[in-house]
Structures are given as C-alpha cells and as structure tokens.
Enzyme design. Structure first.
Site, PDB file in Angstrom:
ATOM      1  N   SER A  24      26.575 -39.320 -28.094  1.00 34.59           N
ATOM      2  CA  SER A  24      25.157 -38.954 -27.995  1.00 34.59           C
ATOM      3  C   SER A  24      24.570 -39.325 -26.646  1.00 34.59           C
ATOM      4  CB  SER A  24      24.366 -39.631 -29.120  1.00 34.59           C
ATOM      5  OG  SER A  24      24.608 -41.022 -29.112  1.00 34.59           O
ATOM      6  N   ASN A 111      22.291 -49.722 -35.466  1.00 32.07           N
ATOM      7  CA  ASN A 111      21.411 -49.093 -36.467  1.00 32.07           C
ATOM      8  C   ASN A 111      19.981 -49.596 -36.323  1.00 32.07           C
ATOM      9  OD1 ASN A 111      23.857 -48.170 -37.256  1.00 32.07           O
ATOM     10  ND2 ASN A 111      23.869 -49.152 -39.285  1.00 32.07           N
ATOM     11  N   HIS A 157      -8.665  -9.328 -40.914  1.00 36.65           N
ATOM     12  CA  HIS A 157      -7.587  -8.316 -40.987  1.00 36.65           C
ATOM     13  C   HIS A 157      -7.438  -7.561 -39.660  1.00 36.65           C
ATOM     14  CE1 HIS A 157      -7.907  -8.733 -45.449  1.00 36.65           C
ATOM     15  NE2 HIS A 157      -9.202  -8.834 -45.155  1.00 36.65           N
ATOM     16  N   SER A 281       5.522  -6.374 -13.413  1.00 31.41           N
ATOM     17  CA  SER A 281       6.723  -5.671 -13.853  1.00 31.41           C
ATOM     18  C   SER A 281       7.501  -5.214 -12.616  1.00 31.41           C
ATOM     19  CB  SER A 281       6.323  -4.461 -14.698  1.00 31.41           C
ATOM     20  OG  SER A 281       7.327  -3.468 -14.642  1.00 31.41           O
ATOM     21  N   LYS A 287       1.285  -3.452 -13.934  1.00 25.35           N
ATOM     22  CA  LYS A 287       1.299  -4.418 -15.038  1.00 25.35           C
ATOM     23  C   LYS A 287       0.828  -5.816 -14.655  1.00 25.35           C
ATOM     24  CE  LYS A 287       3.768  -3.711 -18.577  1.00 25.35           C
ATOM     25  NZ  LYS A 287       3.281  -3.841 -19.934  1.00 25.35           N
ATOM     26  N   ASN A 289       1.151  -9.023 -16.986  1.00 27.05           N
ATOM     27  CA  ASN A 289       1.634  -9.402 -18.324  1.00 27.05           C
ATOM     28  C   ASN A 289       1.298 -10.846 -18.676  1.00 27.05           C
ATOM     29  OD1 ASN A 289       2.790  -6.878 -18.786  1.00 27.05           O
ATOM     30  ND2 ASN A 289       4.695  -7.455 -17.762  1.00 27.05           N
ATOM     31  N   GLU A 294       2.890 -15.391 -24.252  1.00 31.78           N
ATOM     32  CA  GLU A 294       3.999 -14.914 -25.089  1.00 31.78           C
ATOM     33  C   GLU A 294       5.032 -16.018 -25.298  1.00 31.78           C
ATOM     34  OE1 GLU A 294       4.414 -10.246 -24.146  1.00 31.78           O
ATOM     35  OE2 GLU A 294       4.518 -11.555 -22.421  1.00 31.78           O
TER      36      GLU A 294
HETATM   37  N1  ARG Z   1      24.130 -42.900 -31.777  1.00 34.26           N
HETATM   38  C1  ARG Z   1      23.704 -43.431 -33.042  1.00 34.26           C
HETATM   39  C2  ARG Z   1      22.469 -42.664 -33.544  1.00 34.26           C
HETATM   40  O1  ARG Z   1      21.828 -42.071 -32.761  1.00 34.26           O
HETATM   41  C3  ARG Z   1      23.308 -44.846 -32.877  1.00 34.26           C
HETATM   42  C4  ARG Z   1      23.580 -45.677 -34.058  1.00 34.26           C
HETATM   43  C5  ARG Z   1      25.028 -45.785 -34.231  1.00 34.26           C
HETATM   44  N2  ARG Z   1      25.384 -46.576 -35.347  1.00 34.26           N
HETATM   45  C6  ARG Z   1      26.581 -46.501 -35.849  1.00 34.26           C
HETATM   46  N3  ARG Z   1      26.816 -47.271 -36.804  1.00 34.26           N
HETATM   47  N4  ARG Z   1      27.462 -45.628 -35.431  1.00 34.26           N
HETATM   48  O2  ARG Z   1      22.185 -42.653 -34.703  1.00 34.26           O
END
Ligand code: ARG
Length: 456
Positions: A24, A111, A157, A281, A287, A289, A294
């Site tokens: 991540s 966590n 409407h 355009s 144009k 736009n 949008e």
């Molecule tokens: N990358 C994890 C998340 O975003 C972080 C927590 C990871 N915890 C674990 N036990 N793998 O949730």
C-alpha cells in the site's frame, strides 16, 4: 523488497507478484506525517511507563522529528520497496538509529497506527474542505447580493413554473452548502481519535501514558482515551461518513453545474459563463463549452463510486482488522482530492457568472408564469374554491395557446366566459413579476450564514 516488520516466522520468501499486489506504500505514503505523530506519542508513552529510558526516548524522537521535517519540507520520497508507510518509517529510523529502532514498535501494531493516521488525515483535510466550501458559499452570497432585486424563472420538471427572485434560486444552493458544512462539523464531532489498541486487544501500557505528552496541537485537541480497542481497529464508519458527506456535497455541486450548463446554453440564455473556465472546439469556431461544469457533473460517478466501494468492502467483514480494510485509502483520498479541486474552482467560477437580464426579462413576459397567480387571485379576492379557479385558468390558458392570443389583450367579455370574476384590470395588476414575488409571504428569505468557520 525492503525489510518486513514480520519476516521471522516465514521460511520461504514471499512470492514477488503477491508482494506487489499486497503493497500500500504507493498510496499510504500520504499518511507519513501522521504516522510520525503516532510514533512520537507512542515513544512518550513508552518512556512514561519506563520501557524506554528518557535518553532513549529523546533520541528516538529526534530521529522521528528529522524524518518529519523531510516530510514537511516535501523532501520525503516513499521507498516503494516497502510494504507500507509504517514499514518505510521503521526502516528509516533503523538506518539513523539501528539499536534504538528495535524498541520503537514495542507493544504496538500497525492496526492501531493505520486508523490513527487516517483519522488525523481526515481532521486535516476536513479543515481544508470546510475552508474551500466556505469560499464557494461566500461566492454564492456575493452573487445573490449583486443581483438582489432581479427576478428569475422558476422551473419544475424543467418546465416554466412561476416567477421567483434570482436570490430565491441562487441562495437555495447556499442553504444546501450550509448543511454540507454542518455535516462536516458533525463528522469531526463523531470522530474520536485514540491510541493504544495494540493489534486488537489493547496493550499493557496504561491509557494515561498515551495522554501525557501528545505531539501536535491538533491531535491533542482530539485525542480521547481508548474506549474499546476491538471497535477502534475494526471500524471504518468514519470514512464512510466522510465519503457520504462528500457524496451529498458532490450531488449539490453537480446540480449547480447542471443548472449553469442549462441556463447558459442558447436554449435558455439567462447566464453568461466566465470565459477563463470554458473551452473551445477544434473544429467548430463558435463554440464556448462549459467543460468545467461538465467535469464537476461527471465526477459524481467517481465520488458516489468511492462511497459504494468502501461500503461494500466493509459489508460482512468479521471483526476485527482484516486486510480488506487497506483498500479504504484510495476511495478516501480520491474523494477528498476531487472535491477540494472542484470547490476551489467553483468559488471563482461563480464569481465570474453574469445574468443576461434582457433575456430574462423577455422570458418573464410568458403569461403561463402567472397562471397560478390568476388562480390565487380568484381564491383570495373572489372567494372561489381553488379547484374551480384552477379549472377556469386552465381553460383560459388552453384557449390563449390555441388561438395564439395574449391573455392581457383579451376583452372582459372574453375573459368572463372562463369565469365571471375575471377582468382585465385585475389581471394587469397580477400578471407581472413584482406582484408574483411580493405576494409570496410564506418565505422568510433569510440569507444563510456559516457560523464558526473553524472545523477541527
Ligand atoms: N496497510 C495496512 C492497512 O492499510 C496497515 C495495517 C496492516 N496491518 C496488518 N496487520 N497487516 O490497512
């Protein structure tokens, strides 16, 4: 792959594709600063409970502060070899203070870090969102006061309905944005930031240790004692709540965008859009736009999708932490960043719109806009039951349309065939924007205000 926080238990190397798949770091590096906050508070708690000496604590904190400075100065480049931002920072501490780093992660879990990091990210971003929302709100209030006395056509409407003040129309959006702002305030009130969950069961550190020396005034203000560690590591409803608030705000932006697209087109021509936010355009030379509007309308798909994504990810997840929850970050960051950009431009866009007053005045000559006023006149001045009045005016309108006649040019003798109480003198007094708006006394027409523009 950089050093893992959990390698020792495994005999085999992690599969390379899986390793990439599970990372991540490519997005959670955005939380780097908040992860350092967590670490500093944690180190203080470890010192306070005598697991680290004062000296070890201050050395660790000074290393953490060095990394924090790099982040704040924009010099921090995430190490994409790492699994996540927590591992990246741990590795950096290890490089700067190898022995001490081994003590940093004592009794804590990612966590606990991740939910803390995300909450502090939200605190920060909501402050910014609130500011930008206030600018858009102010731009609307400014436009309303610029055209305070102007009339406008009200639609239901997408068909011409009744005359209103331009303010009745444009301030409707100010009221919507004010409620969006309040939802952001409620979000902050509900948030609750805590430390000390461990992986899920809490840690042997006393809750008070976490409260002693809190790093960052922002966190200090919002840090609460941990009430339930299982809830803390399991829950992401705060993200859903913010994405929901942003989805509603997005819906308002999208409706405003659509209104402006429609009212500025040739078929209406009530508004002129600011050129600096329009495009041309490559083929059609004439144009102009409304691409900004949008795109705002179009982004609704992504903003709603982000809310659906996280709602669906969390549905049916057994307690407590599951890796699925890692996927909450892209929708969160995406919605926050898109809405911030939209609001920033929208405030300037609104300042730049002008009313095409002549065209509006021409459209206000449409007699259909006053049909309801005629019916109301028969009720209030002549004591006619409403359904009879409605019926008479309905027939009158149909007749005028079929014969292509103006009601205001009709003789009394003709008018009275629709209802004996109709007469041209009275109709002249009723069928104009001044009467149509001044006769509406049920509305307070208060200009909304956003109070207290400090959100966090
Ligand atoms: N990358 C994890 C998340 O975003 C972080 C927590 C990871 N915890 C674990 N036990 N793998 O949730």
């Amino acid at each position: 792959m950089a050093k893992k926080l959990w390698g020792a238990r495994f005999k085999k190397d992690t599969d390379k594709d899986f390793e990439e798949f599970s990372k991540s770091i490519q997005y959670d590096y955005k939380l780097a600063q908040y992860d350092i906050y967590h670490s500093i508070i944690h180190v203080n708690a470890l010192v306070d409970s005598s697991i680290l000496t004062k000296d070890e604590g201050s050395r660790l904190i000074s290393v953490l502060r060095q990394i924090l400075r790099e982040i704040e100065e924009g010099e921090f480049k995430p190490d994409l070899e790492c699994e996540d931002i927590h591992s990246d920072i741990q590795n950096r501490v290890e490089k700067k203070a190898p022995k001490l780093a081994a003590k940093l992660h004592t009794l804590r879990s990612r966590n606990d870090q991740i939910v803390f990091d995300e909450k502090v990210y939200c605190l920060n971003e909501v402050e910014e969102l609130g500011k930008l929302l206030t600018h858009t709100f102010d731009a609307i209030i400014g436009k309303a006061s610029q055209y305070e006395k102007n009339f406008f056509l009200g639609y239901t409407h997408t068909r011409r309905a009744q005359v209103i003040f331009f303010n009745d129309y444009i301030l409707a959006y100010a009221h919507m944005f004010k409620r969006d702002y309040r939802r952001l305030q409620c979000f902050i009130e509900n948030l609750g930031v805590s430390i000390g969950s461990g992986a899920l069961a809490g840690s042997s550190l006393n809750a008070k240790h976490y409260q002693k020396v809190v790093f960052s005034a922002l966190v200090k203000k919002h840090l609460a004692e941990l009430e339930n560690a299982v809830d803390n590591v399991s829950s992401r409803d705060f993200i859903i709540e913010l994405l929901n608030t942003l989805a509603i705000l997005q819906m308002h932006l999208s409706r405003l965008a659509e209104d402006m697209i429609m009212y500025s087109g040739k078929e209406f021509e009530f508004l002129e859009l600011p050129e600096e936010f329009c495009t041309g355009s490559s083929l059609m030379p004439h144009k102009k736009n409304p691409d900004f509007l949008e795109l705002v309308r179009g982004y609704s798909g992504i903003i709603y999708g982000n809310l659906m994504a996280i709602l669906t990810t969390m549905k049916g997840l057994p307690l407590t932490y599951n890796r699925d929850m890692q996927l909450d970050k892209t929708p969160l960051f995406s919605s926050v960043e898109i809405v911030k950009k939209e609001l920033k431009i929208m405030a300037e866009f609104i300042k730049g719109i002008t009313l095409k007053e002549k065209n509006i005045a021409k459209a206000l000559e449409d007699e259909c806009l006053y049909a309801t006023e005629i019916a109301e006149f028969l009720v209030t001045e002549k004591n006619i039951p409403f359904s009879q009045a409605h019926d008479a005016v309905g027939r009158l309108i149909r007749y005028a349309q079929e014969k292509e006649l103006k009601i205001q040019n009709m003789q009394d003798s003709v008018l009275k065939t629709f209802h004996p109480d109709l007469d041209s003198g009275a109709l002249r007094l009723i069928m104009n924007p001044e009467h149509a708006t001044s006769s509406k006394r049920s509305i307070l027409r208060k200009v909304p205000k956003i109070k207290n523009n400090k959100l966090r």
